[in-house]
Write an enzyme that holds these catalytic residues in place. Structure first.
Site, PDB file in Angstrom:
ATOM      1  N   LYS A 150      12.063 -46.087 -70.318  1.00 58.14           N
ATOM      2  CA  LYS A 150      10.722 -45.828 -70.826  1.00 58.14           C
ATOM      3  C   LYS A 150      10.004 -44.750 -70.005  1.00 58.14           C
ATOM      4  CE  LYS A 150       8.358 -49.554 -69.744  1.00 58.14           C
ATOM      5  NZ  LYS A 150       9.510 -50.091 -69.116  1.00 58.14           N
ATOM      6  N   ASP A 161       8.015 -56.305 -72.094  1.00 60.39           N
ATOM      7  CA  ASP A 161       7.511 -57.224 -73.108  1.00 60.39           C
ATOM      8  C   ASP A 161       5.996 -57.279 -73.059  1.00 60.39           C
ATOM      9  OD1 ASP A 161       9.557 -58.307 -74.530  1.00 60.39           O
ATOM     10  OD2 ASP A 161      10.033 -59.825 -73.038  1.00 60.39           O
TER      11      ASP A 161
END
Lengths: 513, 290
Positions: free
Chosen positions: B18, B131
């Site tokens: 990411k 998450d």
């Protein structure tokens, strides 16, 4: 569950753990129920009780602030630290007002200070953790008050961010003279207020109670005298004093030494069995102090039985019979007078018995109804703040004695209480002070739970003197309807009629049955 | 009139790439002449490392802790590669406090201090930890922060699980004016089957793929030297991949609420791919055998 020490081990207090389980986990505790007492009993036996959600909720408290903090505040020669944002400690401020009216001449300790601190947690503490602040607060408590014990009351905030309270305590304890006692009463843990009390006893058992140096055969542990009022304390001391016994009252206005010597007592006796359960078992399992759970000294017969139980553990069987006979001579005629007066009212209304709606803790649920029976009034419905498996046997016993009745379980839900009152139309409804929302009705409403700080004789409920003073109080309250009448005339009802028309006051609750 | 700033949040499972992807998008957009700001929302505080020569910068939360009143925005915003404004939210040390609350505190600080008006970026990229485990990590997708959300995912089941959780978060906040989804960035794609898996997942969840990024050693080499691929190997094929992705994202107007799978559905879906996944594992292991 346990009636006395013989079956104490159906639940083992695990002091190697940081805290107790919740009442929901340990005993299927609930504060959402409406039904017949026999149904409640059946559901409890089958393990069907469940603390479900309400679709409509009024007022409430948390396991920290539903009197736990006020009780802990009263402990003498100790300090109390609220480990949370400053607002979590607000309930301790009621301490002075609650107990201020009790005169020292009645035995209230002359040291009436409130040794109170808060860690005043803020945003940065939430993000980064607040171990250092707690340690600072412990040091500050020691410096300011030189206490013998420092109680740390945890809050939702420390619970949510998972503060390791024990790590802080273990780190600082070697440098601190006071015994530091962490109590895990995070509000988010449980909806049953008793969980907070269990958590308190867990800390007391784990950190404060000392190994017995010697057993004191004349010492009787009595927990939570101030579930009742100051006069009850005086009455219990009087009765046990006549047997040559000394009372170790905890936690209200106890000293740290009183806690330390809990292990040396001859027996732990109940005032409120559900409140005392965890402590009683722990003291038995770790220090061999026997206990019994039922009855409590409410009403003449229950007081007789309560005294006889204590006598068994203290070798006072002969003395107790003498005492009971003496007391009966004095009080039973007075009870008869009250009974006759209730009877006279009954006759005036063509023999219809006076019906009292009791608002009771689960401890009171099982002790008060037999007392109403003695007064010659009946209670076709009763309310309890919560109910769990701990009192299954006792409830069964009560149903056997007084027959079936309606039970409503809630922690101060005014609309539900109004609902049962409107549906059952009792002559008198008994509530607690600070009930959480006012409601009014035709007929009388009075208080069942005395305001803890009311030191006057009429506030007594325990023992023989209490049976009489409370009987008189009920009689007086039954006759005086002016407050209810006036408020009904001048103000509206706070809930809509369609709610009161529902058969089930809990129609909005998720069904757990 | 203040110009409309494009604010996007990029989520994804830890270790999925990411920060690498976000930093390369930032670098490519900056190269293309845009005024770019990148906000790392991860207590590890290493989102912008490849934009600052491999060095860590002081975080918002560390600075706030030192002195809330005196803190200025200049203390927490650092110039990185090609003038990119780099910010790290920061967080507590592992195991204490609440990292989620930290993200809220840091993002609120940036908003309160009018950072976006002052620095006037064309685009702000929030690089957010894995998450959506709690309300704190959902902060960038709540009302008034990002407009568009992307997720970086490989064909690995756990990464897809995290993407599905993100979809749940977006769906939840969408009714209250929260950010909408704009596409899945398929990362570490080497084999056709990986592409197929992600394509099928987006079909199942009524979502789209914003771009494919192949696995590449060029990226690793650049990272080890503390740089983005755009900076270290501007002429590489991989740099072109990132440039295209950056351009697509900047121009992407697609915004919608995806349809996350329920956990049972997700499990069944994954099972339907299990044979293919096992084959892939073998191929991958073969690929990296030395």
């Amino acid at each position: 569950m346990a009636k006395n020490e013989l079956d104490s081990e159906d639940y083992i207090v695990e002091l190697d753990k940081n805290t107790c389980p919740t009442r929901e986990q340990r005993a299927n505790g609930t504060n959402v129920y409406f039904g017949k007492a026999t149904e409640l009993l059946e559901d409890a036996k089958k393990g069907n009780l469940k603390c479900t959600e309400r679709g409509f909720q009024q007022s409430g408290g948390c396991i920290l602030n539903f009197y736990l903090s006020v009780r802990v505040s009263t402990i003498r020669d100790a300090a109390i630290i609220f480990n949370g944002p400053v607002g979590c400690s607000h309930a301790a401020l009621g301490y002075k007002e609650l107990y201020g009216a009790i005169p020292e001449s009645l035995g209230k300790p002359t040291n009436y200070n409130l040794n109170w601190l808060t860690t005043n947690l803020g945003e940065d503490d939430v993000v980064f953790g607040a171990k250092d602040k707690l340690i600072e607060a412990i040091k500050e408590a020691e410096k300011r008050y030189s206490p013998k014990a420092i109680f740390i009351l945890t809050t939702c905030v420390t619970g949510i961010i998972g503060e390791d309270i024990e790590a802080a305590v273990n780190e600082i304890q070697p440098d601190i003279k006071a015994t530091v006692v962490p109590i895990h009463c995070e509000g988010v843990r449980s909806k049953i207020m008793q969980t907070g009390y269990d958590a308190f006893w867990h800390g007391v058992l784990k950190y404060l109670v000392k190994k017995p140096e010697k057993k004191q055969k004349d010492l009787v542990n009595i927990a939570s005298m101030l579930s009742y009022a100051w006069q009850d304390r005086i009455e219990i001391e009087r009765l046990l004093g006549k047997l040559g016994l000394r009372v170790n009252f905890i936690p209200e206005f106890a000293s740290v030494e009183d806690f330390e010597q809990l292990s040396e007592a001859a027996v732990t006796a109940p005032i409120c069995p559900t409140y005392t359960d965890y402590l009683s078992r722990g003291l038995h399992q770790y220090h061999d102090v026997p206990f019994f759970m039922y009855p409590s000294p409410i009403g003449i017969k229950n007081t007789d039985a309560w005294l006889r139980e204590i006598a068994k553990y203290t070798g006072k069987e002969e003395e107790v019979e003498k005492l009971i006979a003496e007391e009966h001579k004095k009080w039973v005629p007075k009870l008869k007078e009250i009974r006759d007066k209730f009877k006279a009212i009954e006759i005036e209304r063509d023999g219809e018995k006076i019906d009292v709606l009791g608002s009771l803790g689960q401890g009171r649920l099982v002790t008060q109804l037999p007392y109403f029976d003695e007064l010659g009034v009946r209670s076709t419905s009763a309310m309890a703040q919560d109910f769990d498996n701990i009192l299954i046997d006792e409830l069964e016993d009560v149903i056997e004695k007084v027959g079936d009745f309606n039970v409503m379980v809630n922690t101060f839900q005014a609309a539900e209480q109004l609902h049962i009152t409107e549906h059952t139309k009792p002559d008198m409804a008994l509530t607690c002070p600070f009930q959480g929302g006012a409601w009014k009705r035709e007929g009388s409403v009075s208080r069942l739970h005395s305001l803890r700080g009311d030191p006057r004789k009429w506030s007594g409920q325990a023992g023989y003197a209490g049976a009489i003073s409370y009987g008189n109080f009920l009689l007086q309250a039954l006759k005086n309807e002016s407050l209810q009448r006036l408020s009904k005339e001048n103000t509206g009802v706070s809930v809509k009629q369609w709610y009161l028309d529902q058969d089930d006051p809990l129609y909005f609750a998720e069904k757990g049955k | 009139m203040t110009k409309k700033i494009k604010e996007i949040a990029i989520y994804g499972k830890g270790g999925i790439g990411k920060s690498t992807t976000t930093s390369n998008i930032s670098a490519a957009l900056s190269d293309a002449g845009y005024n770019v700001m990148q906000v790392g929302c991860d207590p590890k505080s290493d989102s912008t490392n490849t934009l600052t020569g491999g060095k860590s910068i002081p975080t918002v939360l560390d600075s706030l802790r030192k002195g809330r009143g005196a803190l200025k925005v200049e203390d927490v915003i650092f110039e990185g590669f090609n003038g990119i404004h780099c910010v790290e939210a920061g967080g507590p040390e592992p195991g204490v406090g609440c990292a989620g609350r930290g993200i809220i505190t840091a993002v609120e600080f940036l908003k309160q201090e009018n950072v976006y008006e002052e620095y006037s970026p064309d685009i702000v990229l929030y690089d957010v930890l894995g998450d959506v485990v709690c309300g704190g990590f959902a902060m960038p997708i709540r009302e008034g922060v990002a407009d568009q959300v992307y997720t970086v995912s490989s064909a690995d089941f756990m990464a897809i699980y995290a993407a599905n959780n993100l979809f749940k978060g977006i769906k939840k906040y969408s009714t209250g004016g929260g950010a909408l989804f704009s596409g899945l960035i398929a990362n570490s794609i080497t084999f056709g089957a990986q592409k197929e898996i992600l394509e099928d997942f987006t079909k199942q969840t009524k979502s789209t793929i914003a771009g494919f990024v192949p696995r590449s050693l060029t990226v690793t080499q650049a990272e080890l030297s503390g740089k983005t691929t755009i900076e270290a190997s501007p002429d590489s094929e991989q740099a072109d991949v990132y440039r295209k992705l950056a351009k697509d994202i900047y121009n992407n107007k697609e915004e919608y609420v995806p349809s996350p799978l329920e956990s049972d559905e997700l499990k069944d879906w994954a099972e339907s791919w299990s044979d293919k996944l096992l084959d892939l594992k073998k191929q991958e292991e073969g690929d990296f055998k030395i």
